[in-house]
Structure formats: structure tokens, C-alpha cells
Design a protein around this motif. Structure first.
Motif, PDB file in Angstrom:
ATOM      1  N   PRO A   8      -0.014   2.620   6.966  1.00 28.21           N
ATOM      2  CA  PRO A   8      -0.539   1.389   7.547  1.00 28.21           C
ATOM      3  C   PRO A   8      -1.838   1.683   8.306  1.00 28.21           C
ATOM      4  O   PRO A   8      -2.085   2.814   8.729  1.00 28.21           O
ATOM      5  N   ARG A   9      -2.626   0.652   8.494  1.00 26.88           N
ATOM      6  CA  ARG A   9      -3.855   0.805   9.266  1.00 26.88           C
ATOM      7  C   ARG A   9      -3.500   1.284  10.682  1.00 26.88           C
ATOM      8  O   ARG A   9      -2.498   0.876  11.247  1.00 26.88           O
ATOM      9  N   ASP A  10      -4.319   2.145  11.234  1.00 29.19           N
ATOM     10  CA  ASP A  10      -4.136   2.702  12.573  1.00 29.19           C
ATOM     11  C   ASP A  10      -2.922   3.619  12.683  1.00 29.19           C
ATOM     12  O   ASP A  10      -2.354   3.786  13.757  1.00 29.19           O
ATOM     13  N   ALA A  11      -2.520   4.193  11.572  1.00 28.76           N
ATOM     14  CA  ALA A  11      -1.526   5.265  11.562  1.00 28.76           C
ATOM     15  C   ALA A  11      -2.198   6.474  10.916  1.00 28.76           C
ATOM     16  O   ALA A  11      -3.112   6.320  10.110  1.00 28.76           O
ATOM     17  N   GLU A  12      -1.782   7.657  11.307  1.00 32.10           N
ATOM     18  CA  GLU A  12      -2.396   8.854  10.731  1.00 32.10           C
ATOM     19  C   GLU A  12      -1.341   9.914  10.476  1.00 32.10           C
ATOM     20  O   GLU A  12      -0.266   9.898  11.064  1.00 32.10           O
ATOM     21  N   VAL A  13      -1.675  10.836   9.605  1.00 34.69           N
ATOM     22  CA  VAL A  13      -0.801  11.964   9.323  1.00 34.69           C
ATOM     23  C   VAL A  13      -1.627  13.243   9.426  1.00 34.69           C
ATOM     24  O   VAL A  13      -2.777  13.295   8.979  1.00 34.69           O
TER      25      VAL A  13
END
Length: 70
Positions: A8-13
Motif C-alpha cells: 500500500p502507499r506509505d508502506a515500505e519493506v
């Protein structure tokens, strides 16, 4: 492995590799829960939960999963 395109937007890995394992740090910067895809069987390190398919990352939260390298 989680692709940034699948998040999703504004999530990172963030991925880190150990000698025998892959560690994925999935960070949710939003104010809503997010689902992140997990392609292979993994273990969530903070809870010990076995995960596959997808993992719920709480709003403003972090999930850390480990997968054995093959």
C-alpha cells in the motif's frame, strides 16, 4: 519476497540477508492497517506466528518476518 509495487502507499519493506535467512521489515507509515503480500512461508519474529500469503501490518506499526534462504 515482498515487492514495493505490491505494498500500500506509505508502506515500505526493507530486506536484510543473514547467513541462512532473509529478514523483511515491513513498516506501515499510515493511520490504517495494511496488508502486505508474503510470497513464501515465513515466521513473524515478534509474535512467532507462521505467515503465508499476506500479513497484516497495524497502523503505524512494524512486522518483521524471517524466511530461510534456499
Amino acid at each position: 519476497m515482498v515487492s514495493p509495487c505490491d505494498l500500500p502507499r506509505d508502506a515500505e519493506v526493507i530486506e536484510r540477508l543473514g547467513t541462512n535467512d532473509r529478514y523483511l521489515f515491513i513498516i506501515n507509515h499510515t493511520d490504517a492497517d495494511a496488508l502486505a503480500p508474503i510470497a513464501e512461508q515465513a515466521t513473524e519474529l515478534l509474535t512467532g506466528e507462521s505467515v503465508a500469503g499476506q500479513i497484516k501490518v497495524p497502523a503505524g506499526g512494524v512486522r518483521v518476518v524471517v524466511q530461510p534462504l534456499r
